[in-house]
Design an enzyme around this catalytic site. Structure first.
Site, PDB file in Angstrom:
ATOM      1  CE  LYS A 144      -0.368   3.637   3.502  1.00 16.05           C
ATOM      2  NZ  LYS A 144      -1.265   4.197   4.510  1.00 16.05           N
ATOM      3  CG  ASP A 165      -1.889   1.158   1.228  1.00 18.67           C
ATOM      4  OD1 ASP A 165      -1.945   1.886   0.207  1.00 18.67           O
ATOM      5  OD2 ASP A 165      -2.603   1.333   2.246  1.00 18.67           O
ATOM      6  CD  GLU A 188      -5.376   0.601   0.418  1.00 21.22           C
ATOM      7  OE1 GLU A 188      -5.362   1.815   0.697  1.00 21.22           O
ATOM      8  OE2 GLU A 188      -5.006  -0.282   1.213  1.00 21.22           O
ATOM      9  NE  ARG A 201     -12.011   3.160   3.846  1.00 17.56           N
ATOM     10  CZ  ARG A 201     -11.911   4.091   4.792  1.00 17.56           C
ATOM     11  NH1 ARG A 201     -12.912   4.927   5.024  1.00 17.56           N
ATOM     12  NH2 ARG A 201     -10.820   4.191   5.518  1.00 17.56           N
TER      13      ARG A 201
HETATM   14  N1  BES Z   1      -3.422   0.147   5.117  1.00 12.12           N
HETATM   15  C1  BES Z   1      -3.849   1.381   5.629  1.00 12.12           C
HETATM   16  C2  BES Z   1      -4.222   1.330   7.100  1.00 12.12           C
HETATM   17  C3  BES Z   1      -3.138   1.072   8.072  1.00 12.12           C
HETATM   18  C4  BES Z   1      -2.134   1.981   8.281  1.00 12.12           C
HETATM   19  C5  BES Z   1      -3.202  -0.064   8.856  1.00 12.12           C
HETATM   20  C6  BES Z   1      -1.173   1.737   9.224  1.00 12.12           C
HETATM   21  C7  BES Z   1      -2.252  -0.312   9.789  1.00 12.12           C
HETATM   22  C8  BES Z   1      -1.228   0.584   9.968  1.00 12.12           C
HETATM   23  C9  BES Z   1      -5.065   1.882   4.899  1.00 12.12           C
HETATM   24  O1  BES Z   1      -5.182   1.504   3.575  1.00 12.12           O
HETATM   25  C10 BES Z   1      -4.997   3.365   4.949  1.00 12.12           C
HETATM   26  O2  BES Z   1      -4.040   3.912   4.467  1.00 12.12           O
HETATM   27  N2  BES Z   1      -6.000   3.986   5.565  1.00 12.12           N
HETATM   28  C11 BES Z   1      -6.020   5.380   5.741  1.00 12.12           C
HETATM   29  C12 BES Z   1      -7.420   5.841   5.452  1.00 12.12           C
HETATM   30  C13 BES Z   1      -7.552   7.331   5.313  1.00 12.12           C
HETATM   31  C14 BES Z   1      -6.873   7.793   4.038  1.00 12.12           C
HETATM   32  C15 BES Z   1      -9.016   7.667   5.276  1.00 12.12           C
HETATM   33  C16 BES Z   1      -5.632   5.691   7.184  1.00 12.12           C
HETATM   34  O3  BES Z   1      -6.006   4.927   8.075  1.00 12.12           O
HETATM   35  O4  BES Z   1      -4.936   6.663   7.395  1.00 12.12           O
HETATM   36 ZN    ZN Z   2      -4.225  -0.274   3.051  1.00 15.59          ZN
HETATM   37 ZN    ZN Z   3      -4.138   2.806   2.213  1.00 16.03          ZN
END
Ligand code: BES
Ligand code: ZN
Ligand code: ZN
Length: 460
Positions: A238, A231, A310, A312
């Site tokens: 990120k 990701d 992504e 969800r």
């Molecule tokens: N894979 C991440 C969530 C994640 C981050 C899980 C760090 C465990 C550790 C996910 O795809 C994500 O990036 N979510 C974002 C959502 C936001 C953009 C609404 C998040 O949690 O910051």
């Molecule tokens: Zn993710």
């Molecule tokens: Zn993500």
């Protein structure tokens, strides 16, 4: 295997006696005077995860005393395999008696090292256990846990969507399950547009992997796992710190596969469907963009507020497809939000479930089995936070609040109201080392879910 199941221990095998802080003085009193003096001189007091080597008159290792918390601790012997001198051991009868399932699992995982790229520093000590159903069960749990960890630990370079699918096939072959895949542009023709949208920018084709197993007359249980093999965040890239561990974003898939492996190895009376949407969230000219709108399998239009949300998006097609089979139960596991970690930290996955009594039962079981998870609400009033002006819903909440809940509410829109459903937002990673749990990929809630499934679907 560092645990051997055999009728009796090999000659020369050394007994390990178990004790605890509370029991030690009683156990010590029953020992011959010279052993008691040796143990006192070396400072052994029965502290959890400590041990003492006791020599015989000839100077050879005669026995081991090991401190434990209590005999039900799932990590009972985990400190020993890497700490004891290499060689063969068995459980002695001088102290507390342990269940062989717990002994087998904790020993096997105490020896766990991810050694694909760096050789082990030393060989782990070996434990002999009786050939019984309990020992076998312990080894099944350990094998599924280790397999889950290996998948998460393997870098994205060597664990792309195709390799993740191959891992499902390998487990499937062991249990005579059927495995099929829908790959690349075929996702569009076969009704997985959201999986395709997220995965289309990667050099490695996105796919959905489906494993099915069991007898037609048994109730159908559907497991869904988030399989984002890396990701990057997509166009909403990120920052470096946030990306560093994102090889583990297929941790939901790895855990779902681990649970499937347990269910099949222990032959639970269920029919199993495992669904893994496997993608890499990459950056390229054809990447999906913030502001894009996609029609999903279920017919709902989703707006992309952020390409980093992504998980969800791929899960909504998988959940919709899973629901079409009208399962008796659907469980999804996903490293879905950073917000769940902010709320509960790395050790406590968040459980979302419409049925409060069911959620509480699972939370209680997790505490009992020391494989915990914590209940969080599907708070309907927050649904407004994911409503879009121009589509049915949007994949990010308005504002930064309740991020784990809004992600769960997004998924809920794709699960029919009457279908019993658990959503587990997990970390899939140990960020500090404990006996049996080195830093790295982790299986979470699998023992709890297995025990709960065994309760829900008793053998007749
Ligand atoms: N894979 C991440 C969530 C994640 C981050 C899980 C760090 C465990 C550790 C996910 O795809 C994500 O990036 N979510 C974002 C959502 C936001 C953009 C609404 C998040 O949690 O910051
Ligand atoms: Zn993710
Ligand atoms: Zn993500």
């Amino acid at each position: 295997m560092t645990v051997q199941l055999e009728a009796k221990p090999a000659r020369g095998s050394v007994p390990i006696h178990l004790t605890s802080l509370e029991q030690w003085s009683g156990h010590a009193r029953a020992l011959p005077a010279e052993a008691r003096r040796w143990l006192a001189a070396t400072g052994f007091a029965g502290k959890p995860d400590s041990h003492a080597l006791v020599p015989g008159a000839d100077g050879a290792l005669r026995e081991v005393w090991a401190g434990i918390r209590d005999v039900t601790d799932p990590w009972l012997l985990a400190a020993l395999p890497k700490a004891l001198p290499a060689g063969r051991y068995h459980l002695g009868s001088g102290g507390l008696m342990a269940d062989t399932a717990v002994a087998a699992m904790s020993w096997e995982l105490g020896a766990y090292t991810f050694d694909l790229y760096k050789p082990r520093q030393r060989e782990a000590a070996q434990l002999s256990l009786p050939l019984d159903e309990h020992s076998r069960r312990g080894l099944v749990l350990a094998a599924a846990t280790a397999a889950t960890r290996d998948l998460v630990n393997t870098p994205a370079e060597h664990m792309g969507p195709a390799e993740l699918a191959e891992a499902v096939r390998m487990v499937g072959r062991q249990h005579k399950a059927k495995v099929r895949e829908i790959v690349g542009d075929k996702l569009l023709a076969q009704g997985f547009p959201a999986v395709h949208a997220v995965g289309r920018a990667a050099a490695r084709a996105p796919r959905i992997v489906e494993l099915t197993w069991g007898k037609a007359r048994d109730p159908l249980v559907t497991l869904v796992g988030k399989g984002v093999c890396f990701d990057s965040g997509g166009l909403d890239l990120k920052p470096a710190d946030g990306m560093r561990l994102m090889k583990k974003d297929m941790g939901g898939a790895a855990n779902a596969l681990g649970l499937a492996q347990m269910i099949m190895a222990l032959a639970l009376p269920v029919r199993l469907q495992l669904l893994i949407p496997a993608v890499e969230n990459a950056v390229a000219g054809n990447a999906f963009r913030p502001g894009d709108i996609f029609k999903t399998r279920a017919g709902l239009h989703i707006e992309i507020g952020n390409t980093d949300a992504e998980g969800r998006v791929i899960l909504c097609d998988a959940l919709a497809y899973g629901a079409e089979g009208q399962p008796d139960l659907m469980i999804d596991l996903a490293t879905l939000t950073g917000a769940a970690r902010t709320a509960l930290g790395p050790q406590l996955p968040a459980l979302f479930c419409r049925d409060l009594a069911m959620a509480r039962e699972i939370v209680d079981l997790g505490l009992e089995l020391r494989d915990p998870l914590w209940h969080m609400p599907l708070w309907r009033d927050y649904h407004g936070l994911i409503e879009s002006d121009i589509a049915d819903i949007v994949n990010t909440g308005k504002g930064a609040m309740a991020g784990a809940i809004t992600a769960a509410l997004f998924l809920e829109d794709f699960v029919p109201g009457k279908l019993p459903w658990l959503h587990i937002d997990l970390f899939a990673w140990s960020d500090s080392a404990r006996p049996g749990r080195p830093v790295g990929g982790e299986a979470q809630t699998l023992r709890t879910l297995l025990a709960w499934l065994e309760r829900r679907y008793p053998r007749s």
